[in-house]
Design a protein around this motif. Structure first.
Motif, PDB file in Angstrom:
ATOM      1  N   PRO A 116       0.850  37.288 -41.157  1.00  6.96           N
ATOM      2  CA  PRO A 116       0.876  36.596 -39.863  1.00  6.96           C
ATOM      3  C   PRO A 116      -0.395  35.793 -39.560  1.00  6.96           C
ATOM      4  CG  PRO A 116       0.669  38.968 -39.553  1.00  6.96           C
ATOM      5  CD  PRO A 116       0.879  38.732 -41.016  1.00  6.96           C
ATOM      6  N   SER A 117      -1.445  36.025 -40.317  1.00  7.34           N
ATOM      7  CA  SER A 117      -2.665  35.243 -40.093  1.00  7.34           C
ATOM      8  C   SER A 117      -2.573  33.845 -40.724  1.00  7.34           C
ATOM      9  CB  SER A 117      -3.891  35.982 -40.642  1.00  7.34           C
ATOM     10  OG  SER A 117      -3.866  36.000 -42.055  1.00  7.34           O
ATOM     11  N   ARG A 118      -1.586  33.651 -41.586  1.00  5.55           N
ATOM     12  CA  ARG A 118      -1.400  32.351 -42.235  1.00  5.55           C
ATOM     13  C   ARG A 118      -0.477  31.477 -41.382  1.00  5.55           C
ATOM     14  NH1 ARG A 118      -0.466  33.005 -48.599  1.00  5.55           N
ATOM     15  NH2 ARG A 118      -1.800  31.193 -48.696  1.00  5.55           N
ATOM     16  N   THR A 119      -0.613  30.177 -41.515  1.00  2.58           N
ATOM     17  CA  THR A 119       0.192  29.225 -40.762  1.00  2.58           C
ATOM     18  C   THR A 119       1.450  28.864 -41.537  1.00  2.58           C
ATOM     19  OG1 THR A 119      -1.802  28.289 -39.785  1.00  2.58           O
ATOM     20  CG2 THR A 119       0.180  26.926 -39.698  1.00  2.58           C
ATOM     21  N   PHE A 120       2.594  28.857 -40.851  1.00  4.12           N
ATOM     22  CA  PHE A 120       3.839  28.414 -41.466  1.00  4.12           C
ATOM     23  C   PHE A 120       3.808  26.890 -41.600  1.00  4.12           C
ATOM     24  CE2 PHE A 120       8.173  26.737 -41.160  1.00  4.12           C
ATOM     25  CZ  PHE A 120       8.732  27.355 -42.267  1.00  4.12           C
ATOM     26  N   LYS A 121       4.118  26.402 -42.796  1.00  2.00           N
ATOM     27  CA  LYS A 121       4.150  24.962 -43.057  1.00  2.00           C
ATOM     28  C   LYS A 121       5.577  24.579 -43.449  1.00  2.00           C
ATOM     29  CE  LYS A 121      -0.562  25.087 -44.797  1.00  2.00           C
ATOM     30  NZ  LYS A 121      -1.368  25.175 -45.999  1.00  2.00           N
ATOM     31  N   PRO A 122       6.310  23.965 -42.535  1.00  2.00           N
ATOM     32  CA  PRO A 122       7.673  23.554 -42.891  1.00  2.00           C
ATOM     33  C   PRO A 122       7.644  22.467 -43.959  1.00  2.00           C
ATOM     34  CG  PRO A 122       7.062  22.662 -40.750  1.00  2.00           C
ATOM     35  CD  PRO A 122       5.937  23.571 -41.182  1.00  2.00           C
ATOM     36  N   ILE A 123       8.633  22.500 -44.830  1.00  3.71           N
ATOM     37  CA  ILE A 123       8.743  21.467 -45.865  1.00  3.71           C
ATOM     38  C   ILE A 123      10.068  20.730 -45.684  1.00  3.71           C
ATOM     39  CG2 ILE A 123       7.243  22.732 -47.454  1.00  3.71           C
ATOM     40  CD1 ILE A 123       9.791  23.405 -49.088  1.00  3.71           C
ATOM     41  N   ASN A 124      10.188  19.598 -46.363  1.00  6.88           N
ATOM     42  CA  ASN A 124      11.391  18.772 -46.312  1.00  6.88           C
ATOM     43  C   ASN A 124      12.238  19.066 -47.537  1.00  6.88           C
ATOM     44  OD1 ASN A 124      10.545  17.415 -43.939  1.00  6.88           O
ATOM     45  ND2 ASN A 124       9.170  16.178 -45.190  1.00  6.88           N
ATOM     46  N   ILE A 130      18.208  26.728 -44.315  1.00 13.30           N
ATOM     47  CA  ILE A 130      17.050  25.829 -44.365  1.00 13.30           C
ATOM     48  C   ILE A 130      16.531  25.594 -42.945  1.00 13.30           C
ATOM     49  CG2 ILE A 130      16.372  23.425 -44.813  1.00 13.30           C
ATOM     50  CD1 ILE A 130      18.309  23.598 -47.307  1.00 13.30           C
ATOM     51  N   ALA A 131      17.424  25.232 -42.047  1.00  8.46           N
ATOM     52  CA  ALA A 131      17.025  24.993 -40.653  1.00  8.46           C
ATOM     53  C   ALA A 131      16.559  26.278 -39.985  1.00  8.46           C
ATOM     54  CB  ALA A 131      18.190  24.382 -39.873  1.00  8.46           C
ATOM     55  N   GLY A 132      17.255  27.372 -40.244  1.00  3.62           N
ATOM     56  CA  GLY A 132      16.894  28.654 -39.642  1.00  3.62           C
ATOM     57  C   GLY A 132      15.525  29.143 -40.059  1.00  3.62           C
ATOM     58  N   ALA A 133      15.095  28.754 -41.250  1.00 10.90           N
ATOM     59  CA  ALA A 133      13.767  29.144 -41.738  1.00 10.90           C
ATOM     60  C   ALA A 133      12.669  28.267 -41.155  1.00 10.90           C
ATOM     61  CB  ALA A 133      13.729  29.084 -43.263  1.00 10.90           C
ATOM     62  N   GLY A 134      13.054  27.177 -40.478  1.00 11.17           N
ATOM     63  CA  GLY A 134      12.055  26.289 -39.888  1.00 11.17           C
ATOM     64  C   GLY A 134      11.743  25.057 -40.714  1.00 11.17           C
ATOM     65  N   HIS A 135      12.486  24.856 -41.808  1.00 14.57           N
ATOM     66  CA  HIS A 135      12.278  23.688 -42.655  1.00 14.57           C
ATOM     67  C   HIS A 135      13.146  22.530 -42.150  1.00 14.57           C
ATOM     68  CE1 HIS A 135       9.932  26.113 -45.365  1.00 14.57           C
ATOM     69  NE2 HIS A 135      10.936  26.940 -45.543  1.00 14.57           N
ATOM     70  N   THR A 136      12.924  21.350 -42.702  1.00 14.46           N
ATOM     71  CA  THR A 136      13.696  20.164 -42.337  1.00 14.46           C
ATOM     72  C   THR A 136      14.697  19.847 -43.441  1.00 14.46           C
ATOM     73  OG1 THR A 136      11.828  19.261 -41.108  1.00 14.46           O
ATOM     74  CG2 THR A 136      13.532  17.703 -41.785  1.00 14.46           C
ATOM     75  N   GLN A 171       9.672  32.335 -51.191  1.00 13.14           N
ATOM     76  CA  GLN A 171       8.820  31.432 -51.963  1.00 13.14           C
ATOM     77  C   GLN A 171       8.599  30.081 -51.281  1.00 13.14           C
ATOM     78  OE1 GLN A 171       6.857  31.695 -54.934  1.00 13.14           O
ATOM     79  NE2 GLN A 171       7.046  33.716 -54.036  1.00 13.14           N
ATOM     80  N   LEU A 172       9.472  29.720 -50.337  1.00  9.31           N
ATOM     81  CA  LEU A 172       9.273  28.477 -49.589  1.00  9.31           C
ATOM     82  C   LEU A 172       8.636  28.728 -48.229  1.00  9.31           C
ATOM     83  CD1 LEU A 172      12.540  26.549 -50.534  1.00  9.31           C
ATOM     84  CD2 LEU A 172      10.247  26.349 -51.551  1.00  9.31           C
ATOM     85  N   ASP A 173       8.112  29.920 -48.029  1.00  9.27           N
ATOM     86  CA  ASP A 173       7.387  30.267 -46.803  1.00  9.27           C
ATOM     87  C   ASP A 173       5.893  30.327 -47.134  1.00  9.27           C
ATOM     88  OD1 ASP A 173       6.155  31.577 -44.575  1.00  9.27           O
ATOM     89  OD2 ASP A 173       8.075  32.480 -44.055  1.00  9.27           O
ATOM     90  N   SER A 174       5.135  29.438 -46.541  1.00  7.32           N
ATOM     91  CA  SER A 174       3.701  29.326 -46.839  1.00  7.32           C
ATOM     92  C   SER A 174       2.903  30.567 -46.462  1.00  7.32           C
ATOM     93  CB  SER A 174       3.120  28.103 -46.121  1.00  7.32           C
ATOM     94  OG  SER A 174       3.352  28.201 -44.725  1.00  7.32           O
ATOM     95  N   ARG A 175       3.505  31.456 -45.703  1.00  2.00           N
ATOM     96  CA  ARG A 175       2.802  32.685 -45.300  1.00  2.00           C
ATOM     97  C   ARG A 175       3.019  33.833 -46.272  1.00  2.00           C
ATOM     98  NH1 ARG A 175       5.853  33.177 -39.805  1.00  2.00           N
ATOM     99  NH2 ARG A 175       7.461  32.780 -41.356  1.00  2.00           N
ATOM    100  N   CYS A 224       1.523  34.994 -53.218  1.00  3.55           N
ATOM    101  CA  CYS A 224       1.538  33.558 -53.476  1.00  3.55           C
ATOM    102  C   CYS A 224       2.928  33.010 -53.171  1.00  3.55           C
ATOM    103  CB  CYS A 224       1.139  33.253 -54.928  1.00  3.55           C
ATOM    104  SG  CYS A 224       2.140  34.093 -56.157  1.00  3.55           S
ATOM    105  N   ASN A 225       3.032  31.690 -53.129  1.00  7.48           N
ATOM    106  CA  ASN A 225       4.305  31.049 -52.816  1.00  7.48           C
ATOM    107  C   ASN A 225       4.308  29.637 -53.385  1.00  7.48           C
ATOM    108  OD1 ASN A 225       3.369  29.112 -50.578  1.00  7.48           O
ATOM    109  ND2 ASN A 225       2.566  31.095 -49.904  1.00  7.48           N
TER     110      ASN A 225
END
Length: 175
Positions: free
Chosen positions: A5-13, A38-44, A155-159, A163-164
């Motif tokens: 939770p200390s890491r920032t989520f970075k959405p990807i396309n 994809i949308a539910g995870a916060g990605h575009t 693996q597509l979650d930057s947090r 590693c991811n």
């Protein structure tokens, strides 16, 4: 999932490709499942298309998306079986820079828990192509759920730790 939770989520396309000779937009249930996840995870969801089981057409679509710097990853559903019409892995061979062999191995291990030894008929695979991730899953609803929920969601979650895939994206084009 080991989310820090200390890491920032970075959405990807993410672009979504359904490979099928029989499905259209009105009955692309596995594509709909992936689009929702994809949308539910916060990605575009950056693009979505359906292509027939034709390696040249699939590779052409992939090359267009790979060249689009606004697309970070492609998820494919369909065309990974053993029949003569299943040509998704061959299309990936036409565009790839390198394989991600552990993806298919892990997918089949996860799928084994759901469908037993029938998982051996899957040629699920993943590659990097000129800096873009491409993940190919079978076309069934269960398979796309297994692939997204069991691998890609983490693996597509930057947090995700330790590693991811997202944290490697800036380095995929290194020489």
């Amino acid at each position: 999932m080991a989310i820090d939770p200390s890491r920032t989520f970075k959405p990807i396309n993410i672009a979504l490709l359904t490979v099928s000779d029989t499905r259209g937009p009105e009955d692309d249930t596995s594509g709909d499942i992936l689009a929702g996840r994809i949308a539910g995870a916060g990605h575009t969801l950056a693009a979505r298309a359906i292509e027939k089981d034709d390696a040249a057409r699939i590779a052409e679509r992939l090359n267009t998306w790979i060249d689009d710097r606004a697309i970070d990853a492609v998820v494919i559903t369909g065309g990974t079986g053993l029949t003569g019409r299943d040509v998704t892995p061959e299309a990936l061979d036409r565009v790839k820079t390198r394989d991600i062999p552990g993806f298919g191995e892990l997918f089949r291990w996860i799928s084994y828990k759901t469908i037993g030894t029938s998982t051996i008929q899957s040629r699920a695979c993943a590659v990097v192509a000129r800096g873009t991730y491409i993940f190919a899953l079978p076309g069934s609803n269960g398979a796309v759920k297994d692939g997204w929920d069991g691998i890609l969601a983490e693996q597509l979650d930057s947090r995700n730790r330790p590693c991811n895939f997202v944290e490697l994206m800036p380095r995929l084009l290194e020489v």
